[in-house]
Scaffold this active site. Structure first.
Site, PDB file in Angstrom:
ATOM      1  N   ARG A  36       0.562  -1.312  -0.206  1.00 59.80           N
ATOM      2  CA  ARG A  36      -0.212  -0.018   0.329  1.00 59.80           C
ATOM      3  C   ARG A  36       0.846   1.440  -0.482  1.00 59.80           C
ATOM      4  NH1 ARG A  36      -5.074  -0.102   2.414  1.00 59.80           N
ATOM      5  NH2 ARG A  36      -6.254  -2.661   1.508  1.00 59.80           N
ATOM      6  N   ARG A  40      -3.536   6.705   0.831  1.00 62.85           N
ATOM      7  CA  ARG A  40      -4.296   8.579   0.986  1.00 62.85           C
ATOM      8  C   ARG A  40      -2.406   9.149   1.883  1.00 62.85           C
ATOM      9  NH1 ARG A  40      -9.363   5.431   3.125  1.00 62.85           N
ATOM     10  NH2 ARG A  40      -7.662   3.650   2.925  1.00 62.85           N
ATOM     11  N   ARG A  49      -7.152  11.451  -5.711  1.00 58.14           N
ATOM     12  CA  ARG A  49      -8.446  11.177  -5.317  1.00 58.14           C
ATOM     13  C   ARG A  49      -9.272  12.318  -5.511  1.00 58.14           C
ATOM     14  NH1 ARG A  49     -11.574   8.944  -4.319  1.00 58.14           N
ATOM     15  NH2 ARG A  49     -11.779   7.682  -2.909  1.00 58.14           N
ATOM     16  N   ASP A  85      -6.778  -3.468  -7.112  1.00 55.40           N
ATOM     17  CA  ASP A  85      -7.348  -3.638  -6.445  1.00 55.40           C
ATOM     18  C   ASP A  85      -7.154  -4.960  -5.717  1.00 55.40           C
ATOM     19  OD1 ASP A  85      -7.795  -2.386  -3.470  1.00 55.40           O
ATOM     20  OD2 ASP A  85      -9.276  -4.600  -3.482  1.00 55.40           O
ATOM     21  N   TYR A 163     -14.837 -11.712   0.993  1.00 62.53           N
ATOM     22  CA  TYR A 163     -15.456 -10.589   0.194  1.00 62.53           C
ATOM     23  C   TYR A 163     -16.784 -10.818   0.370  1.00 62.53           C
ATOM     24  CZ  TYR A 163     -11.873  -7.684   2.007  1.00 62.53           C
ATOM     25  OH  TYR A 163     -10.389  -6.704   3.132  1.00 62.53           O
TER      26      TYR A 163
HETATM   27  O1  CP3 Z   1       0.541  -2.091  -2.345  1.00 63.74           O
HETATM   28  C1  CP3 Z   1      -0.232  -0.517  -3.368  1.00 63.74           C
HETATM   29  O2  CP3 Z   1       0.447   0.426  -3.155  1.00 63.74           O
HETATM   30  C2  CP3 Z   1      -0.616  -1.221  -4.487  1.00 63.74           C
HETATM   31  C3  CP3 Z   1      -2.058  -0.727  -4.083  1.00 63.74           C
HETATM   32  C4  CP3 Z   1      -3.343  -1.546  -3.255  1.00 63.74           C
HETATM   33  C5  CP3 Z   1      -4.208  -1.092  -3.051  1.00 63.74           C
HETATM   34  N1  CP3 Z   1      -5.106  -1.646  -2.429  1.00 63.74           N
HETATM   35  C6  CP3 Z   1      -4.958  -0.162  -3.593  1.00 63.74           C
HETATM   36  C7  CP3 Z   1      -6.179   0.906  -2.340  1.00 63.74           C
HETATM   37  C8  CP3 Z   1      -3.302  -2.776  -2.626  1.00 63.74           C
HETATM   38  C9  CP3 Z   1      -1.909  -3.839  -3.614  1.00 63.74           C
HETATM   39  C10 CP3 Z   1      -4.228  -3.357  -2.952  1.00 63.74           C
HETATM   40  C11 CP3 Z   1      -4.294  -5.220  -2.577  1.00 63.74           C
HETATM   41  C12 CP3 Z   1      -5.669  -4.792  -1.283  1.00 63.74           C
HETATM   42  N2  CP3 Z   1      -6.995  -4.496  -1.038  1.00 63.74           N
HETATM   43  C13 CP3 Z   1      -5.623  -5.969  -0.064  1.00 63.74           C
HETATM   44  C14 CP3 Z   1      -4.606  -6.736   0.149  1.00 63.74           C
HETATM   45  C15 CP3 Z   1      -3.640  -6.185   0.988  1.00 63.74           C
HETATM   46  C16 CP3 Z   1      -4.072  -5.923   2.407  1.00 63.74           C
HETATM   47  O3  CP3 Z   1      -4.077  -4.190   2.600  1.00 63.74           O
HETATM   48  O4  CP3 Z   1      -4.788  -6.871   3.297  1.00 63.74           O
HETATM   49  C17 CP3 Z   1      -7.120  -6.068   0.130  1.00 63.74           C
HETATM   50  C18 CP3 Z   1      -7.592  -6.532   1.880  1.00 63.74           C
HETATM   51  C19 CP3 Z   1      -8.073  -4.906  -0.718  1.00 63.74           C
HETATM   52  C20 CP3 Z   1      -8.894  -5.341  -0.549  1.00 63.74           C
HETATM   53  C21 CP3 Z   1      -9.556  -3.642   0.151  1.00 63.74           C
HETATM   54  N3  CP3 Z   1      -9.573  -1.840  -0.711  1.00 63.74           N
HETATM   55  C22 CP3 Z   1     -10.043  -2.018   0.538  1.00 63.74           C
HETATM   56  C23 CP3 Z   1     -10.275  -3.257   2.719  1.00 63.74           C
HETATM   57  C24 CP3 Z   1      -9.999  -1.436   0.779  1.00 63.74           C
HETATM   58  C25 CP3 Z   1     -10.168  -0.279   1.720  1.00 63.74           C
HETATM   59  C26 CP3 Z   1      -9.043   0.263   2.510  1.00 63.74           C
HETATM   60  C27 CP3 Z   1      -9.968   1.409   3.571  1.00 63.74           C
HETATM   61  O5  CP3 Z   1      -9.040   1.467   4.594  1.00 63.74           O
HETATM   62  O6  CP3 Z   1     -10.817   2.019   3.123  1.00 63.74           O
HETATM   63  C28 CP3 Z   1      -9.198  -0.816   0.134  1.00 63.74           C
HETATM   64  C29 CP3 Z   1      -9.070   0.415  -1.241  1.00 63.74           C
HETATM   65  C30 CP3 Z   1      -8.024   0.505  -1.174  1.00 63.74           C
HETATM   66  N4  CP3 Z   1      -7.168   0.179  -2.117  1.00 63.74           N
HETATM   67  C31 CP3 Z   1      -7.680   1.798  -1.070  1.00 63.74           C
HETATM   68  C32 CP3 Z   1      -5.840   2.038  -1.925  1.00 63.74           C
HETATM   69  C33 CP3 Z   1      -5.000   3.019  -1.784  1.00 63.74           C
HETATM   70  C34 CP3 Z   1      -8.021   3.057  -0.422  1.00 63.74           C
HETATM   71  C35 CP3 Z   1      -9.444   3.525  -1.160  1.00 63.74           C
HETATM   72  C36 CP3 Z   1      -9.835   5.295  -1.267  1.00 63.74           C
HETATM   73  O7  CP3 Z   1      -8.415   5.895  -2.312  1.00 63.74           O
HETATM   74  O8  CP3 Z   1     -10.239   6.094  -0.414  1.00 63.74           O
END
Ligand code: CP3
Length: 363
Positions: A36, A40, A49, A85, A163
């Site tokens: 990640r 944000r 965003r 994602d 999910y």
């Molecule tokens: O690592 C990176 O920089 C690449 C991007 C990446 C994102 N999601 C961007 C993202 C990666 C590798 C993921 C994987 C992902 N997505 C996982 C596995 C990794 C982990 O954290 O366990 C999971 C479980 C998800 C599902 C997911 N997507 C969730 C639970 C959320 C919400 C997070 C929150 O705190 O609200 C997302 C959204 C997401 N994916 C964001 C980002 C940058 C935030 C969304 C936003 O910009 O509002």
């Protein structure tokens, strides 16, 4: 300015540390990136965003490329990870996913009962549904111009099923876990469908430009040892086997968060490296896996709330715990958090570089 190159020429990789470390080799310095790392906590990500929704950024190669490069440019990490994602796979299978501010991902119509598996699109055409990811990879690979390797990724079958059945994030994912006991055959059918699609998706990502891939089993820790062996391990193993058969030279990393009991079995699969969460002891993990795989990780993301000097000390301890035999990719034990200070992320990256022997080049 980089010299102009003929179209389609493959720029030479200037930093291949992560490729070598993930294959278990000893490297001059320890490569580092952060799960990640685009997100944000970066003001330049927030600026994108402010203008575009999350899935708009994911679905627009130009925007996905732009945010993928942000941490590379700000932090000098040793890898870029494509901005996307894990939930794009459920989307390709025909399920709607919304990203709700403050709540995270939401499925308006989750798979509440096994009959609903029939709602899924069988055998989706990867280029038609996820072509934007392959385009983003190809574009980012060109823009990186050989600076650092590009990482592709996918969610693991169990985590995606969690999910898809639960309909969103949850502490216990009890609806999804209910399926494993109430409907084991349907669960296996769904997990098998996911594994086949994920394997094909990762193979296509490597063709499009990914130079490393990582499979995120973020909810492995909900399972327990026996249940993991039944419902997660065979599918993770199938993905690695198919991926490595197609791309033997591309390192594959697996992250089974919260599942230390999985280390021994995962070390016998075709993954090149295992990513540890912060609760796992690197030396204990090394004792379990021996020389079978490389290791990645594993600073507690919350350690980045400490002052930079303390971060540096913790990085020193982490590097020591992983030892100096090589085969270590430094990372966090889970993802960056939205209220992290980018300067503390820089302290983490710089400390890995400095303490593992490299003085960071002045920007
Ligand atoms: O690592 C990176 O920089 C690449 C991007 C990446 C994102 N999601 C961007 C993202 C990666 C590798 C993921 C994987 C992902 N997505 C996982 C596995 C990794 C982990 O954290 O366990 C999971 C479980 C998800 C599902 C997911 N997507 C969730 C639970 C959320 C919400 C997070 C929150 O705190 O609200 C997302 C959204 C997401 N994916 C964001 C980002 C940058 C935030 C969304 C936003 O910009 O509002």
């Amino acid at each position: 300015m980089p010299k102009s190159k003929p179209r389609n020429s493959k720029p030479k990789l200037q930093n291949d540390l992560i490729l070598r470390a993930a294959r278990g080799e000893k490297t001059e310095t320890t490569p580092v990136w952060m799960m990640r790392q685009a997100g944000r906590y970066l003001p330049e990500y927030q600026a994108v965003r402010d203008e575009h929704s999350f899935f708009e950024v994911v679905g627009t190669p130009e925007l996905a490329c732009k945010v993928t490069l942000q941490p590379v440019e700000r932090l000098a990490v040793d890898a870029a990870i494509i901005f996307s994602d894990i939930l794009v796979i459920p989307q390709a299978l025909g399920l709607e996913v919304q990203m709700v501010p403050g709540k995270g991902p939401q499925f308006p119509a989750p798979l509440t009962e096994p009959e609903e598996i029939e709602r899924l699109t069988r055998d989706p055409d990867l280029d038609a549904t996820l072509g934007h990811v392959f385009e983003a990879l190809a574009l980012t690979r060109r823009r990186l111009d050989g600076r650092v390797p590009l990482v592709g990724f996918a969610g693991a079958p169990w985590t995606l099923m969690a999910y898809m059945v639960e309909g969103g994030g949850s502490k216990s994912f009890r609806q999804a876990r209910r399926w494993l006991w109430a409907h084991p055959e349907d669960a296996h059918a769904l997990l098998g469908t996911l594994a086949d699609l994920i394997a094909a998706y990762l193979v296509r990502q490597a063709e499009a430009g990914a130079q490393v891939v990582q499979v995120f089993d973020s909810h492995a820790g909900l399972l327990g040892e026996k249940t993991f062996e039944t419902f997660a391990l065979p599918y993770l193993a199938r993905i690695a086997e198919r991926f490595k058969a197609a791309h033997p030279g591309v390192p594959a990393i697996v992250f089974a968060k919260g599942a230390p009991y999985a280390l021994d079995a995962l070390a016998d699969t075709d993954y090149d490296a295992i990513s540890l969460d912060w609760t796992m002891d690197p030396q204990a993990a090394r004792n379990v896996v021996g020389g079978r795989v490389a290791l990645q990780g594993n600073l507690d993301p919350c350690a980045l709330y400490a002052p930079p000097e303390k971060i540096r000390r913790r990085v020193g301890a982490m590097l020591e715990a992983f030892g100096d035999e090589g085969g270590h990719v430094a990372n966090l034990g889970h993802g960056m958090l939205p209220d992290h200070d980018p300067r503390h992320a820089a302290a983490f990256v710089d400390a890995v570089h400095a303490l593992s022997g490299r003085v960071r080049a002045e920007a």
